[in-house]
Design an enzyme around this catalytic site. Structure first.
Site, PDB file in Angstrom:
ATOM      1  N   SER A  94       0.821  -1.214   0.000  1.00  0.00           N
ATOM      2  CA  SER A  94       0.000   0.000   0.000  1.00  0.00           C
ATOM      3  C   SER A  94       0.851   1.260   0.000  1.00  0.00           C
ATOM      4  O   SER A  94       0.316   2.362   0.036  1.00  0.00           O
ATOM      5  CB  SER A  94      -0.894  -0.004   1.245  1.00  0.00           C
ATOM      6  OG  SER A  94      -0.067  -0.038   2.405  1.00  0.00           O
ATOM      7  N   GLY A  95       2.191   1.104   0.004  1.00  0.00           N
ATOM      8  CA  GLY A  95       3.074   2.275   0.102  1.00  0.00           C
ATOM      9  C   GLY A  95       3.330   2.679   1.539  1.00  0.00           C
ATOM     10  O   GLY A  95       3.933   3.708   1.802  1.00  0.00           O
ATOM     11  N   LEU A  96       2.863   1.856   2.497  1.00  0.00           N
ATOM     12  CA  LEU A  96       2.982   2.221   3.914  1.00  0.00           C
ATOM     13  C   LEU A  96       4.048   1.401   4.649  1.00  0.00           C
ATOM     14  O   LEU A  96       4.090   1.392   5.872  1.00  0.00           O
ATOM     15  CB  LEU A  96       1.612   2.084   4.606  1.00  0.00           C
ATOM     16  CG  LEU A  96       0.511   2.935   3.966  1.00  0.00           C
ATOM     17  CD1 LEU A  96      -0.816   2.732   4.695  1.00  0.00           C
ATOM     18  CD2 LEU A  96       0.888   4.420   3.971  1.00  0.00           C
ATOM     19  N   SER A  98       4.786  -1.993   4.775  1.00  0.00           N
ATOM     20  CA  SER A  98       4.480  -3.240   5.500  1.00  0.00           C
ATOM     21  C   SER A  98       5.638  -4.233   5.408  1.00  0.00           C
ATOM     22  O   SER A  98       5.949  -4.902   6.396  1.00  0.00           O
ATOM     23  CB  SER A  98       3.173  -3.868   5.000  1.00  0.00           C
ATOM     24  OG  SER A  98       3.323  -4.324   3.683  1.00  0.00           O
ATOM     25  N   SER A  99       6.293  -4.345   4.253  1.00  0.00           N
ATOM     26  CA  SER A  99       7.379  -5.340   4.174  1.00  0.00           C
ATOM     27  C   SER A  99       8.580  -4.924   5.014  1.00  0.00           C
ATOM     28  O   SER A  99       9.227  -5.774   5.631  1.00  0.00           O
ATOM     29  CB  SER A  99       7.805  -5.645   2.733  1.00  0.00           C
ATOM     30  OG  SER A  99       7.637  -4.585   1.892  1.00  0.00           O
ATOM     31  N   ALA A 101       8.418  -3.104   7.774  1.00  0.00           N
ATOM     32  CA  ALA A 101       8.051  -3.284   9.186  1.00  0.00           C
ATOM     33  C   ALA A 101       8.194  -4.759   9.557  1.00  0.00           C
ATOM     34  O   ALA A 101       8.744  -5.101  10.612  1.00  0.00           O
ATOM     35  CB  ALA A 101       6.635  -2.781   9.446  1.00  0.00           C
ATOM     36  N   ASP A 141      12.387   2.794   3.807  1.00  0.00           N
ATOM     37  CA  ASP A 141      11.362   2.085   4.589  1.00  0.00           C
ATOM     38  C   ASP A 141      11.953   1.405   5.824  1.00  0.00           C
ATOM     39  O   ASP A 141      11.401   1.509   6.923  1.00  0.00           O
ATOM     40  CB  ASP A 141      10.668   1.020   3.727  1.00  0.00           C
ATOM     41  CG  ASP A 141       9.812   1.631   2.637  1.00  0.00           C
ATOM     42  OD1 ASP A 141      10.076   2.776   2.239  1.00  0.00           O
ATOM     43  OD2 ASP A 141       8.869   0.947   2.184  1.00  0.00           O
TER      44      ASP A 141
HETATM   45  O1  PMV Z   1       7.515   0.689  -1.835  1.00  0.00           O
HETATM   46  P1  PMV Z   1       7.007   2.067  -1.598  1.00  0.00           P
HETATM   47  O2  PMV Z   1       5.680   2.335  -2.208  1.00  0.00           O
HETATM   48  O3  PMV Z   1       7.102   2.501  -0.181  1.00  0.00           O
HETATM   49  O4  PMV Z   1       7.982   3.042  -2.433  1.00  0.00           O
HETATM   50  C1  PMV Z   1       9.267   3.229  -2.048  1.00  0.00           C
HETATM   51  C2  PMV Z   1       9.763   4.557  -2.516  1.00  0.00           C
HETATM   52  C3  PMV Z   1      10.598   4.563  -3.770  1.00  0.00           C
HETATM   53  O5  PMV Z   1      11.381   5.749  -3.665  1.00  0.00           O
HETATM   54  C4  PMV Z   1       9.722   4.631  -4.998  1.00  0.00           C
HETATM   55  C5  PMV Z   1      11.518   3.354  -3.880  1.00  0.00           C
HETATM   56  C6  PMV Z   1      12.613   3.303  -2.826  1.00  0.00           C
HETATM   57  O6  PMV Z   1      13.107   2.194  -2.595  1.00  0.00           O
HETATM   58  O7  PMV Z   1      12.981   4.332  -2.252  1.00  0.00           O
END
Ligand code: PMV
Length: 328
Positions: A94-96, A98-99, A101, A141
């Site tokens: 979802s762009g939040l 999850s993987s 975390a 992330d």
């Molecule tokens: O996977 P997402 O939706 O959290 O996107 C990550 C952000 C990007 O900059 C597009 C890719 C990255 O690894 O930084």
């Protein structure tokens, strides 16, 4: 920042999700991104396996099908089969985050089982596992999941630098810096559509080869830099305006989708600014309400078909507990 303590099984760990405030995609090319860790968590319980084989929520197949778990087991063999129970507030893809975390909570458990480690080691190992499993990407992330708070991540130092991460297959080492949290309430709108980060990152790579590509990257880098100073000054209006400016560049990069457009449109008149957050092509938007306006903004997002989350920034990153103590 506190280390990951040593622990014996059973171990409980949790790590927060994230929303990128400024700089997604540009960060893949080393530009600075600003990321919020969110009070939405993935929680994991790790026990010795009673079945003699590693399971994920009771299933051997789920364990075998999870690339993050398989990569972690390969890079850090735990020496015994494990029983994992996982629950998450975060919708998948979802762009939040999850993987990340999940990966960071898992690696926190595994490092705890191995006797503990400095938090910078957890940051490096979580990034290594996520990047190996995904084949590309920045440490945005996993940094949010490990450090908590609001962070600047990029090839140049920004904020109060917490640690540096090795290039690990990429072009440059990464700096992760802490930024002040103005303690605002944010609103996320999930389209309900899962996105494919690798595919979108590849398309953006193509787009950036056109003559205006470098200017688009420079514009995002400028927005991140201005965004950092607006956060430091707790200038809410300016942060909102910069979010909308960042959104316009993301649209020019070709990562929007009619459902994302509809959610961003729905925030007009209810938010100081809004933007796609994460890879795009689906996934989520992030919006900043005026003070006290979060419920109205969440309602507007829901009316346009989105799933809203009213969230604050998580103060802490991944945490580990053992011997009967559970997180939260
Ligand atoms: O996977 P997402 O939706 O959290 O996107 C990550 C952000 C990007 O900059 C597009 C890719 C990255 O690894 O930084």
């Amino acid at each position: 920042m506190e280390d990951i303590p040593g622990a014996s099984l059973p171990v409980w760990a949790e790590a927060p999700g994230k929303a990128i405030l400024f700089g997604e995609h540009a960060v893949v090319y080393g530009k600075t991104a600003v990321v919020l860790s969110l009070r939405l968590y993935t929680k994991i319980e790790v026990r010795p396996s009673k079945l003699g084989v590693t399971t994920f929520n009771g299933s051997v197949d789920l364990a075998l099908a999870n690339p993050y778990l398989q990569t972690a087991l390969k890079l850090h063999p735990p020496g015994r089969p494990l029983e994992l129970h996982v629950a998450s507030d975060l919708p998948r893809a979802s762009g939040l985050g999850s993987s990340a975390a999940f990966t960071s909570a898992l690696m926190a458990s595994m490092l705890a089982m191995g006797g503990g480690a400095p938090r910078s080691t957890l940051a490096a190992e979580s990034f290594r596992v996520e990047r190996t499993a995904q084949g590309l990407g920045s440490p945005v992330d996993t940094s949010a999941a490990v450090a908590g708070g609001i962070l600047a991540v990029g090839a140049e130092p920004a904020g109060d630098v917490l640690w540096q991460l090795p290039a690990d297959g990429g072009k440059f080492p990464w700096y992760v810096g802490d930024l002040p949290d103005p303690e605002w309430t944010w609103v996320v709108g999930f389209t309900g559509m899962q996105k494919d980060t690798a595919a979108v990152v590849r398309n953006v790579g193509e787009r950036l080869r056109s003559p205006d590509g470098p200017a688009l990257l420079d514009e995002i880098a400028k927005i991140s830099a201005e965004g950092i100073s607006a956060l430091e000054q707790r200038d809410r209006e300016r942060v909102g305006a910069l979010m909308s400016r960042n959104h316009d560049v993301l649209v020019q990069l070709g990562i929007s989708h009619p459902r994302l457009d509809a959610l961003v449109q729905a925030t007009r008149g209810h938010a100081l600014g809004a933007k796609i957050t994460g890879a795009g092509g689906g996934g989520s938007i992030l919006a900043l309400p005026p003070s006290g306006g979060e419920f109205e903004l969440a309602r507007a997002i829901e009316s346009a078909g989105g799933v809203s989350f009213i969230v604050k920034v998580a103060e802490a990153g991944a945490q580990v507990r053992s011997k009967g103590e559970t997180p939260h």
